[in-house]
Write a protein that holds these residues in place. Structure first.
Motif, mmCIF file in Angstrom:
data_model
loop_
_atom_site.group_PDB
_atom_site.id
_atom_site.type_symbol
_atom_site.label_atom_id
_atom_site.label_comp_id
_atom_site.label_asym_id
_atom_site.label_seq_id
_atom_site.Cartn_x
_atom_site.Cartn_y
_atom_site.Cartn_z
ATOM 1 N N PRO A 1 -72.202 -38.928 103.148
ATOM 2 C CA PRO A 1 -71.702 -39.150 101.780
ATOM 3 C C PRO A 1 -71.782 -40.581 101.300
ATOM 4 N N ARG A 2 -71.979 -41.528 102.217
ATOM 5 C CA ARG A 2 -72.093 -42.936 101.804
ATOM 6 C C ARG A 2 -73.283 -43.156 100.871
ATOM 7 N N ALA A 3 -74.284 -42.277 100.928
ATOM 8 C CA ALA A 3 -75.452 -42.412 100.058
ATOM 9 C C ALA A 3 -75.085 -42.298 98.587
ATOM 10 N N TYR A 4 -73.984 -41.619 98.298
ATOM 11 C CA TYR A 4 -73.540 -41.392 96.918
ATOM 12 C C TYR A 4 -72.225 -42.092 96.572
ATOM 13 N N GLY A 5 -71.430 -42.456 97.579
ATOM 14 C CA GLY A 5 -70.058 -42.817 97.258
ATOM 15 C C GLY A 5 -69.512 -44.139 97.738
ATOM 16 N N THR A 6 -70.320 -44.975 98.414
ATOM 17 C CA THR A 6 -69.789 -46.163 99.087
ATOM 18 C C THR A 6 -68.948 -47.059 98.189
ATOM 19 N N PHE A 7 -69.513 -47.533 97.107
ATOM 20 C CA PHE A 7 -68.843 -48.557 96.301
ATOM 21 C C PHE A 7 -67.652 -48.005 95.523
ATOM 22 N N PRO A 8 -67.766 -46.849 94.879
ATOM 23 C CA PRO A 8 -66.577 -46.263 94.252
ATOM 24 C C PRO A 8 -65.477 -45.949 95.263
ATOM 25 N N ARG A 9 -65.841 -45.619 96.498
ATOM 26 C CA ARG A 9 -64.823 -45.329 97.518
ATOM 27 C C ARG A 9 -64.021 -46.585 97.876
ATOM 28 N N VAL A 10 -64.706 -47.709 97.978
ATOM 29 C CA VAL A 10 -63.986 -48.963 98.235
ATOM 30 C C VAL A 10 -63.029 -49.266 97.084
ATOM 31 N N LEU A 11 -63.524 -49.132 95.851
ATOM 32 C CA LEU A 11 -62.708 -49.461 94.680
ATOM 33 C C LEU A 11 -61.541 -48.498 94.514
ATOM 34 N N GLY A 12 -61.818 -47.195 94.664
ATOM 35 C CA GLY A 12 -60.797 -46.186 94.384
ATOM 36 C C GLY A 12 -59.914 -45.874 95.566
ATOM 37 N N HIS A 13 -60.502 -45.434 96.664
ATOM 38 C CA HIS A 13 -59.710 -45.003 97.816
ATOM 39 C C HIS A 13 -59.053 -46.170 98.543
ATOM 40 N N TYR A 14 -59.844 -47.171 98.895
ATOM 41 C CA TYR A 14 -59.298 -48.239 99.738
ATOM 42 C C TYR A 14 -58.518 -49.294 98.955
ATOM 43 N N SER A 15 -59.033 -49.718 97.807
ATOM 44 C CA SER A 15 -58.333 -50.749 97.038
ATOM 45 C C SER A 15 -57.171 -50.162 96.239
ATOM 46 N N ARG A 16 -57.458 -49.194 95.380
ATOM 47 C CA ARG A 16 -56.404 -48.656 94.499
ATOM 48 C C ARG A 16 -55.404 -47.776 95.249
ATOM 49 N N ASP A 17 -55.903 -46.791 96.000
ATOM 50 C CA ASP A 17 -55.011 -45.788 96.573
ATOM 51 C C ASP A 17 -54.309 -46.259 97.847
ATOM 52 N N LEU A 18 -55.041 -46.926 98.722
ATOM 53 C CA LEU A 18 -54.433 -47.387 99.979
ATOM 54 C C LEU A 18 -53.913 -48.814 99.909
#
Length: 522
Positions: free
Chosen positions: A415-432
C-alpha cells in the motif's frame, strides 16, 4: 486632434497593462507551511513562469488561474527519497505518486539505477512526465555489467572500470550512488569496493544511499558498515528504508538510532529515510541464501540433494528469524506472474491450497518452487510498530515510499505505493501525534531538498520553483490497505509541478510538466 490622440494612446496602453494578469496562478487564503519546519502562516502565493514570485496579500491581484485554499494547508511538493520508477515509460504520468502530493521522486535505489545512465535520462526527456524525477547510479547494476553475478572481488582493471562508470554517471547528473548489499550481486562485494566507488560519487558532491547488508539479525553490524563507508569515503550516507526486521530484532531501532547520533556527533553526515508501514516488500528470493543464487545456478543446486537440504535450512532460518516473521501468514504475495490467483494471498494460504501442512519446512519447499517458477514479489509483515514510530520521530529521518509505480488492477502492491505521504500526514502526525504537521512536512520537503542539493525546491519563498501540494489537514489520509492496495488517498486537493496544476480537485488534470532533474546541471 493629433495632440489629443498622442495624449490618449499612452492612457489606453496603461489601461491595457492594468487588465493583464500579473500571475499565472494565485493561491489565496492558504495556511502556508514553508518547508522549513516553522509553523504555518496565513497568506497568498503568486506563481509566474513556473516560479513563486510573491508571498503575502494578493487578494486584489489578477491571475490566469486562482485557487481558493481557505481551510487548506499549502506546502512545498513532497520529495520521495526512494522510489522504484522502473515502469515510468509505461506510466509516465506517475499517478500513484503525484496524487500523494509528490512533485520530485528519486529513482535508482537499492543498487538498481539505470545504465547507460545519461542515455537513459535523455530518453526520459521525451516522455510526458507527471512530476520531476532524478536518479542514483546503481552499484548492483554496474557491477553486473562488468562482473555478472560472480561471487568474487573485482580485479584492479574491473575496479577501475566501475569507478569510471560512477564518475561518468555523476557527470551526467546522478545524485549519488545507491547500493543493495542484501541483493545480488552487491552482496558479494566487500566494503573496500564500496568505499572506492563512493569516493567517486563524493568527488562530485553526491550522496550514498544503502539498502543495508542486513536489516534483521545483522542490522547493527550493517549500520556500522554504512557509517564506516561515510567516514572513509567522506560522503553523506542515507540508511534507506531504515527498519528493524524480524521478531528477534524488534526494539533494536533504539540501538541503530544511537549509532546515528554518535556518528553525527563525530562529524559524519548520516541520515535515514523511511516508509510509514510495519511491513516490507521485496522478492521472494530474499529468503534464499545468497550463495544459492550466485551465477544463475539455482536450479542446478536445488536438484542436488545435499545442496537442496542446505538451501532449505537457510530458508527456514530466514522464515523463523528474519523477514519471515516466524509465521507463513506474514509472507504475502504481491506479484506472481505465473499464478495471478496467488496475488494478495500468503505463503500459509498457498500451503493449504497445495494440500500441505502450513509448516515452516513446507513453506521453505514452496519458496524453492516459487523461485524456480521465476520468483515473486512479496510483502513481509515482520516489523514492529514501535520501531516505525521511533525511527519516524528521529530528527534525521526523511520520508521515502519505496513504492513501485502502480496502476489499478496491476498486481497486488504494497500500500505504500499509493499512500505513503498522506499516511504520514494523517495517521502519524494528526491522529497519533507522533510529530507536529510542520515537522512532518519538513521531513518530506525542505529536509530532503537540502540533503539532495535540489536548488530552489522543497520550500515556499520568492524565487523557488513552484512545486506545491495543497491538502486538507483534517481529512488527508491513505486509503490503500494490504487487502485492497489500489486506492488513491483522500485530502490531496491540488498538486502543482513547475507551476502547472497536475492534480485539481483531487483528480488528474492531464497536464504533464515534469522534468528530468540532473544534480550537476540544475
Amino acid at each position: 486632434m493629433r495632440k489629443l490622440i498622442s495624449l490618449f494612446l499612452p492612457l489606453l496602453f496603461l489601461m491595457a497593462c492594468n487588465t493583464e494578469p500579473e500571475f499565472d496562478l494565485v493561491i489565496l487564503n492558504g495556511n502556508i507551511y514553508d518547508g522549513s519546519g516553522a509553523t504555518s502562516i496565513s497568506g497568498d502565493i503568486g506563481v509566474k513562469d513556473g516560479k513563486i514570485v510573491a508571498v503575502g496579500n494578493l487578494k486584489n491581484k489578477k491571475a490566469i488561474e486562482t485557487i481558493d485554499a481557505t481551510g487548506l494547508a499549502v506546502a512545498p511538493g513532497f520529495i520521495d527519497m526512494h522510489t522504484h520508477l522502473e515502469p515510468i515509460k509505461e506510466l509516465p504520468q506517475m499517478e500513484s505518486l503525484v496524487r500523494q502530493g509528490v512533485t520530485f521522486s528519486l529513482g535508482g535505489p537499492d543498487g538498481g539505477g539505470p545504465w547507460p545512465f545519461g542515455e537513459y535520462l535523455s530518453s526520459l526527456d521525451t516522455f510526458p512526465l507527471g512530476l520531476n524525477v532524478g536518479y542514483l547510479v546503481g552499484h548492483n547494476t554496474i557491477r553486473n555489467e562488468i562482473m555478472g553475478m560472480e561471487d568474487r572481488d573485482p580485479t584492479e582493471e574491473e575496479l577501475n572500470q566501475l569507478e569510471e562508470m560512477v564518475s561518468i554517471a555523476m557527470e551526467e547528473g546522478a545524485f549519488g550512488i545507491s547500493t543493495g548489499l542484501k541483493y545480488l550481486p552487491g552482496t558479494f562485494s566487500k566494503v573496500d569496493e564500496v568505499i572506492s566507488l563512493s569516493k567517486k560519487a563524493s568527488e562530485k558532491g553526491g550522496i550514498y544511499t544503502s539498502h543495508l547488508r542486513e536489516e534483521g539479525l545483522g542490522l547493527i553490524d550493517a549500520v556500522q558498515e554504512a557509517i564506516f563507508i561515510s567516514q572513509e569515503a567522506k560522503i553523506p550516507v542515507i540508511l534507506t528504508h531504515h527498519k528493524a526486521i524480524g521478531v528477534k530484532m524488534w526494539g533494536q531501532s533504539a540501538k541503530t538510532l544511537a549509532l546515528v547520533d554518535s556518528a553525527r556527533a563525530s562529524g559524519l553526515e548520516i541520515f535515514m529515510d523511511q516508509y510509514p508501514y510495519a511491513a516490507s516488500h521485496t522478492g521472494i528470493s530474499v529468503l534464499i541464501p545468497s550463495w544459492a543464487l550466485e551465477g544463475d545456478k539455482f536450479e542446478e543446486r536445488v536438484n542436488h540433494p545435499q545442496l537442496r537440504e542446505k538451501i532449505k535450512e537457510g530458508i527456514i532460518f530466514n522464515i523463523l528469524n528474519d523477514r519471515g516473521g516466524s509465521d507463513l501468514r506474514r509472507i504475502q504475495f504481491s506479484r506472481v506472474s505465473w499464478n495471478k490467483e496467488l496475488e494478495g494471498k500468503t505463503l500459509h494460504d498457498w500451503a493449504i491450497e497445495s494440500g500441505l501442512e502450513p509448516t515452516v519446512e513446507n513453506g521453505a519447499e514452496l519458496v524453492i518452487q516459487a523461485q524456480l517458477n521465476g520468483g515473486t514479489g512479496a510483502i513481509y509483515h515482520a516489523m514492529d510498530e514501535k520501531d516505525v514510530e521511533n525511527i519516524m520521530k528521529h530528527p534525521m529521518t526523511m520520508i521515502g515510499s519505496d513504492g513501485r509505480l502502480s496502476s489499478p488492477g496491476d498486481g497486488h502492491p504494497h500500500p505504500r505505493a499509493y499512500g505513503t505521504f498522506p499516511r504520514v500526514l494523517g495517521h502519524y502526525s494528526r491522529d497519533l501525534g507522533i510529530m507536529p504537521l510542520e515537522m512532518a512536512i519538513y521531513k518530506m520537503t525542505g529536509f530532503p531538498a537540502q540533503v539532495l542539493g535540489l536548488k530552489n525546491r522543497g520550500k515556499i519563498e520568492v524565487g523557488a520553483i513552484a512545486d506545491l501540494c495543497i491538502f486538507n489537514p483534517n481529512t488527508v489520509i491513505d486509503q490503500a490497505t494490504y487487502i485492497d492496495p489500489h486506492q488513491y488517498p483522500k485530502g490531496i486537493d491540488y498538486v502543482i509541478v513547475n507551476g502547472i496544476i497536475v492534480v485539481e480537485y483531487g483528480a488528474m488534470s492531464g497536464k504533464t510538466p515534469g522534468k528530468v532533474i540532473r544534480k550537476n546541471k540544475q
